[in-house]
Every structure is written in structure tokens, then in C-alpha cells.
Design a protein around this motif. Structure first.
Motif, PDB file in Angstrom:
ATOM      1  N   TYR A  23     -29.122  17.897  16.343  1.00 35.00           N
ATOM      2  CA  TYR A  23     -29.686  16.637  15.854  1.00 35.00           C
ATOM      3  C   TYR A  23     -29.166  15.447  16.890  1.00 35.00           C
ATOM      4  CZ  TYR A  23     -31.687  18.862  11.720  1.00 35.00           C
ATOM      5  OH  TYR A  23     -32.300  19.730  10.948  1.00 35.00           O
ATOM      6  N   TRP A  24     -29.621  14.755  17.527  1.00 30.04           N
ATOM      7  CA  TRP A  24     -29.204  13.678  18.417  1.00 30.04           C
ATOM      8  C   TRP A  24     -28.996  12.327  17.776  1.00 30.04           C
ATOM      9  CZ3 TRP A  24     -26.401  15.292  22.300  1.00 30.04           C
ATOM     10  CH2 TRP A  24     -26.944  16.583  22.861  1.00 30.04           C
ATOM     11  N   ASP A  25     -29.737  12.225  16.601  1.00 33.50           N
ATOM     12  CA  ASP A  25     -29.926  10.688  16.087  1.00 33.50           C
ATOM     13  C   ASP A  25     -28.655   9.962  15.768  1.00 33.50           C
ATOM     14  OD1 ASP A  25     -31.199   8.400  14.971  1.00 33.50           O
ATOM     15  OD2 ASP A  25     -31.015   9.092  13.078  1.00 33.50           O
ATOM     16  N   GLU A  26     -27.591  10.498  14.936  1.00 38.49           N
ATOM     17  CA  GLU A  26     -26.342   9.870  14.760  1.00 38.49           C
ATOM     18  C   GLU A  26     -25.323  10.009  15.936  1.00 38.49           C
ATOM     19  OE1 GLU A  26     -24.793  11.076  10.909  1.00 38.49           O
ATOM     20  OE2 GLU A  26     -26.262   9.886   9.914  1.00 38.49           O
ATOM     21  N   LEU A  27     -25.720  10.984  16.553  1.00 41.00           N
ATOM     22  CA  LEU A  27     -24.607  11.179  18.072  1.00 41.00           C
ATOM     23  C   LEU A  27     -24.942  10.107  18.772  1.00 41.00           C
ATOM     24  CD1 LEU A  27     -25.027  15.023  18.463  1.00 41.00           C
ATOM     25  CD2 LEU A  27     -22.801  13.925  18.252  1.00 41.00           C
ATOM     26  N   THR A  28     -26.234   9.593  18.951  1.00 40.65           N
ATOM     27  CA  THR A  28     -26.680   8.599  19.860  1.00 40.65           C
ATOM     28  C   THR A  28     -26.099   7.268  19.188  1.00 40.65           C
ATOM     29  OG1 THR A  28     -28.563   9.722  20.477  1.00 40.65           O
ATOM     30  CG2 THR A  28     -28.409   7.641  20.819  1.00 40.65           C
ATOM     31  N   LYS A  29     -26.153   7.126  17.764  1.00 46.65           N
ATOM     32  CA  LYS A  29     -25.871   5.850  17.271  1.00 46.65           C
ATOM     33  C   LYS A  29     -24.400   5.884  17.339  1.00 46.65           C
ATOM     34  CE  LYS A  29     -29.452   5.738  13.705  1.00 46.65           C
ATOM     35  NZ  LYS A  29     -29.890   5.738  12.263  1.00 46.65           N
ATOM     36  N   ASN A  30     -23.529   6.853  17.456  1.00 50.89           N
ATOM     37  CA  ASN A  30     -22.122   6.736  17.318  1.00 50.89           C
ATOM     38  C   ASN A  30     -21.616   6.338  18.814  1.00 50.89           C
ATOM     39  OD1 ASN A  30     -19.166   7.096  16.697  1.00 50.89           O
ATOM     40  ND2 ASN A  30     -19.593   9.332  17.902  1.00 50.89           N
ATOM     41  N   LEU A  31     -22.418   7.070  19.754  1.00 51.28           N
ATOM     42  CA  LEU A  31     -22.109   6.825  21.004  1.00 51.28           C
ATOM     43  C   LEU A  31     -22.157   5.232  21.470  1.00 51.28           C
ATOM     44  CD1 LEU A  31     -22.482  10.118  22.871  1.00 51.28           C
ATOM     45  CD2 LEU A  31     -20.309   9.217  22.014  1.00 51.28           C
ATOM     46  N   GLY A  32     -23.383   5.067  21.190  1.00 49.51           N
ATOM     47  CA  GLY A  32     -23.908   3.546  21.331  1.00 49.51           C
ATOM     48  C   GLY A  32     -23.095   2.531  20.589  1.00 49.51           C
ATOM     49  N   LEU A  33     -22.663   2.790  19.530  1.00 50.07           N
ATOM     50  CA  LEU A  33     -21.781   2.061  18.571  1.00 50.07           C
ATOM     51  C   LEU A  33     -20.323   1.847  19.436  1.00 50.07           C
ATOM     52  CD1 LEU A  33     -21.437   0.036  16.160  1.00 50.07           C
ATOM     53  CD2 LEU A  33     -20.380   2.063  14.990  1.00 50.07           C
ATOM     54  N   GLN A  34     -19.773   2.744  19.930  1.00 45.71           N
ATOM     55  CA  GLN A  34     -18.674   3.024  20.726  1.00 45.71           C
ATOM     56  C   GLN A  34     -18.634   2.088  22.038  1.00 45.71           C
ATOM     57  OE1 GLN A  34     -16.045   4.117  18.833  1.00 45.71           O
ATOM     58  NE2 GLN A  34     -17.623   4.870  17.372  1.00 45.71           N
ATOM     59  N   ALA A  35     -19.741   2.312  22.562  1.00 49.29           N
ATOM     60  CA  ALA A  35     -19.850   1.505  23.757  1.00 49.29           C
ATOM     61  C   ALA A  35     -19.983  -0.271  23.563  1.00 49.29           C
ATOM     62  CB  ALA A  35     -21.341   1.964  24.458  1.00 49.29           C
ATOM     63  N   VAL A  36     -20.739  -0.318  22.234  1.00 50.99           N
ATOM     64  CA  VAL A  36     -20.673  -1.779  22.057  1.00 50.99           C
ATOM     65  C   VAL A  36     -19.296  -2.254  21.763  1.00 50.99           C
ATOM     66  CG1 VAL A  36     -21.478  -3.545  20.383  1.00 50.99           C
ATOM     67  CG2 VAL A  36     -23.114  -1.900  21.207  1.00 50.99           C
ATOM     68  N   TYR A  37     -18.396  -1.684  21.014  1.00 47.28           N
ATOM     69  CA  TYR A  37     -17.109  -2.013  20.590  1.00 47.28           C
ATOM     70  C   TYR A  37     -16.217  -2.154  21.869  1.00 47.28           C
ATOM     71  CZ  TYR A  37     -16.947  -2.145  15.454  1.00 47.28           C
ATOM     72  OH  TYR A  37     -17.199  -2.496  14.222  1.00 47.28           O
ATOM     73  N   ALA A  38     -16.496  -1.094  22.775  1.00 45.80           N
ATOM     74  CA  ALA A  38     -15.827  -1.082  24.117  1.00 45.80           C
ATOM     75  C   ALA A  38     -15.955  -2.365  25.051  1.00 45.80           C
ATOM     76  CB  ALA A  38     -15.945   0.093  24.943  1.00 45.80           C
ATOM     77  N   ALA A  39     -17.266  -2.591  24.979  1.00 48.40           N
ATOM     78  CA  ALA A  39     -17.783  -3.854  25.709  1.00 48.40           C
ATOM     79  C   ALA A  39     -17.281  -5.433  25.077  1.00 48.40           C
ATOM     80  CB  ALA A  39     -19.411  -3.901  25.859  1.00 48.40           C
ATOM     81  N   VAL A  40     -17.386  -5.318  23.997  1.00 47.54           N
ATOM     82  CA  VAL A  40     -16.806  -6.605  23.314  1.00 47.54           C
ATOM     83  C   VAL A  40     -15.319  -6.832  23.218  1.00 47.54           C
ATOM     84  CG1 VAL A  40     -16.706  -7.824  20.992  1.00 47.54           C
ATOM     85  CG2 VAL A  40     -18.874  -6.652  21.744  1.00 47.54           C
TER      86      VAL A  40
END
Length: 294
Positions: free
Chosen positions: A261-278
Motif C-alpha cells: 500500500y503506497w498511499d500513506e507511505l507517499t504521504k509520509n515521504l511527501g510530508l517529510q520533504a515539505v518539512y525539510a524544505a521549510v
């Protein structure tokens, strides 16, 4: 030889030389991993799978199944059937608290620790620039995230193989995969867990640029972690939970489904990318305009 001497003597000449960047990254990671505090943290992380494995072994006497206790995915109940599940159980047990606390200590000390020790100004004498130094500090912190995660995974794999049988893996979906495939997924899970800490590492880096006290930065970073973890458990704040960096941390369990299941995995990695960028951008803005007095 001091770190100041290392900057000028051991690194390839010229900050534009790629080997120069690699050299300072290697120096930074080596310095981080040699600290007594870091070794103690890694020792604690390595001990967690041992404690879990021994506790399960004592509880079951080597047979039956251990109760999951309602904590996280049902990995604990499978440990006695397959020692490989100790890897998943140990990562599930350490990810909410132990792993991020270790990362928070290292990330909080990156800039503030150098300032407190009086070495930050000297590091900037080398013509590397603040941006490159900041990126090197963050890269070393990300490397520590991976090292810390692998310490837990390898310790759990060794203990699981010693105390319990290993073999084909029954996925959460009920299907069976070979031991080699299960081992590959365990490695992938370790990488995902390390990546899950990247946003928090950037937050710690930002906090580290706000003070010249390493202890204060480490305490503040860990304090933020505890506060956000508490907020993520309050039902009335359900609307903001998906935006909190630890919310999807345990989504790595979806890698043990068939199909994945990739749904929450994708959300997790996307959220980490946003935090890392901000927070990476905030750290850069603060560090590049900060008066360095130590």
C-alpha cells in the motif's frame, strides 16, 4: 589534530573541488560518530531489540506467540514464529521516541554545538561558505539517521536469528513471501524509517541556528518532538494530525502488505520533504545572516 587543523590540512585544496566537499562531510560524520554521547545513543538503540527479544523469549518460553499489547502493527505476535519480525517490531518500538530523540540530540548540536565550543567561526575561515557548511551539517545528520536506523535493524536481525526460527515471511495481508524477499523488505523499511526522520532533522538544524548553546538546542528540539507527539494523540486536533511530521511514521508497515500500500507511505515521504524544505530554508536564512561570534 583539532577540527580546525583538519579543515586546512586534511581536506583537498579548493572548496570547488568535489573531493573537498566529500572530505568535510566525511570529517563531520566521523566527528559525530566518535562522540561519546553519540556512541551512548547508538548503544541504547542497539539494546532495545535485545530487550524485546529476550522479553518475548522469556514470556513464551520459545513457543506460542507473544501478545502485541495493542502497540502498533501486530509484529510482536509474529516474533516467535519468525525472528525477522523482531526487526519490524524493534523499529516500530523505537521510531516514536528513541530514534527521533537520538536524531534530535545530534541535529540540535550541529551548529549550536560548534558555536558553544568556539569552533564555528574557525570553520567558516575556510572558504567554503555558510551554505555549503550548513548543507554538510544536514547531510551528516541524515547519514546519522540512516546509521541509527540500521543499528536497530541489524541488532534486531542478529537477536531474532539467535533466539527464534527464521524463514518465509507471512505478510500482514496473509500471503507468504520468501525469506530473501522478507530480508529485502526489511532493508527497504529501514531506509524508509530513516527518510521519515529527515523532516525532524531539518527542524533540529533550524533550532540549532537560533542559539549558541548546544544543550539548549538539543533540549528545545527534543521538547518540540514531545509536544508534537502529544498533539498527534489528541482526538480534538484530528484536523491537523495529517500535517504533523510524526503522523505517518508507522506507515512503513504497509511495505509488509501484498501488494504494497503506497498511499500513506507517499504521504509520509511527501510530508517529510515539505518539512525539510521549510525548516531547511529557515535554517539557511538564519545561518547566512547570523553574526558569528564564537
Amino acid at each position: 589534530m583539532s577540527r580546525a587543523d583538519l579543515v586546512h590540512k586534511d581536506l583537498p585544496h579548493g572548496p570547488r573541488n568535489p573531493l573537498w566537499t566529500f572530505g568535510i562531510l566525511r570529517s563531520e560524520l566521523g566527528t559525530t560518530l566518535r562522540r561519546g554521547r553519540t556512541l551512548a545513543l547508538l548503544g541504547v538503540l542497539a539494546a532495545v531489540p535485545v530487550l524485546i527479544g529476550v522479553a518475548v523469549r522469556i514470556e513464551t518460553g520459545g513457543g506460542g506467540s507473544a501478545g502485541a499489547g495493542g502497540a502498533g502493527p501486530a509484529f510482536f505476535g509474529q516474533i516467535t514464529n519468525n525472528g525477522l519480525f523482531l526487526v519490524f517490531a524493534a523499529l516500530a518500538a523505537t521510531l516514536p521516541v528513541f530514534l527521533p530523540m537520538a536524531v534530535g540530540v545530534v541535529a540540535g548540536d550541529t551548529i549550536a554545538g560548534e558555536a558553544g565550543a568556539g569552533t564555528l567561526r574557525y570553520l567558516l575561515v575556510a572558504p567554503a561558505g555558510r551554505t555549503r557548511l550548513l548543507l554538510t551539517k544536514y547531510a551528516a545528520t541524515l547519514a546519522f539517521c540512516l546509521v541509527a536506523t540500521l543499528v536497530v535493524a541489524v541488532s534486531a536481525l542478529v537477536v531474532g536469528a539467535l533466539l527464534f526460527p527464521v524463514g518465509d515471511v507471512t505478510t500482514i495481508s496473509g500471503t507468504r513471501i520468501g525469506f530473501g524477499d522478507g530480508l529485502l523488505r526489511a532493508g527497504l523499511i529501514a531506509v524508509v524509517v530513516a527518510a521519515s526522520l529527515s523532516g525532524f532533522a531539518a527542524l533540529g538544524l533550524f533550532v540549532s541556528t537560533l542559539t549558541n548553546s548546544g544543550i539548549a538546542a538539543m533540549a528545545a528540539t527534543v521538547g518540540v518532538l514531545i509536544t508534537v507527539q502529544i498533539l498527534d494523540t489528541i482526538p480534538q486536533l484530528g484536523g491537523v494530525h495529517p500535517y504533523l511530521f510524526p503522523h505517518y511514521w508507522l506507515s512503513f508497515s504497509d511495505l509488509l502488505r501484498e501488494p504494497v500500500y503506497w498511499d500513506e507511505l507517499t504521504k509520509n515521504l511527501g510530508l517529510q520533504a515539505v518539512y525539510a524544505a521549510v525548516f531547511g530554508s529557515a535554517a539557511w536564512a538564519r545561518f547566512t545572516t547570523k553574526d558569528i561570534t564564537a
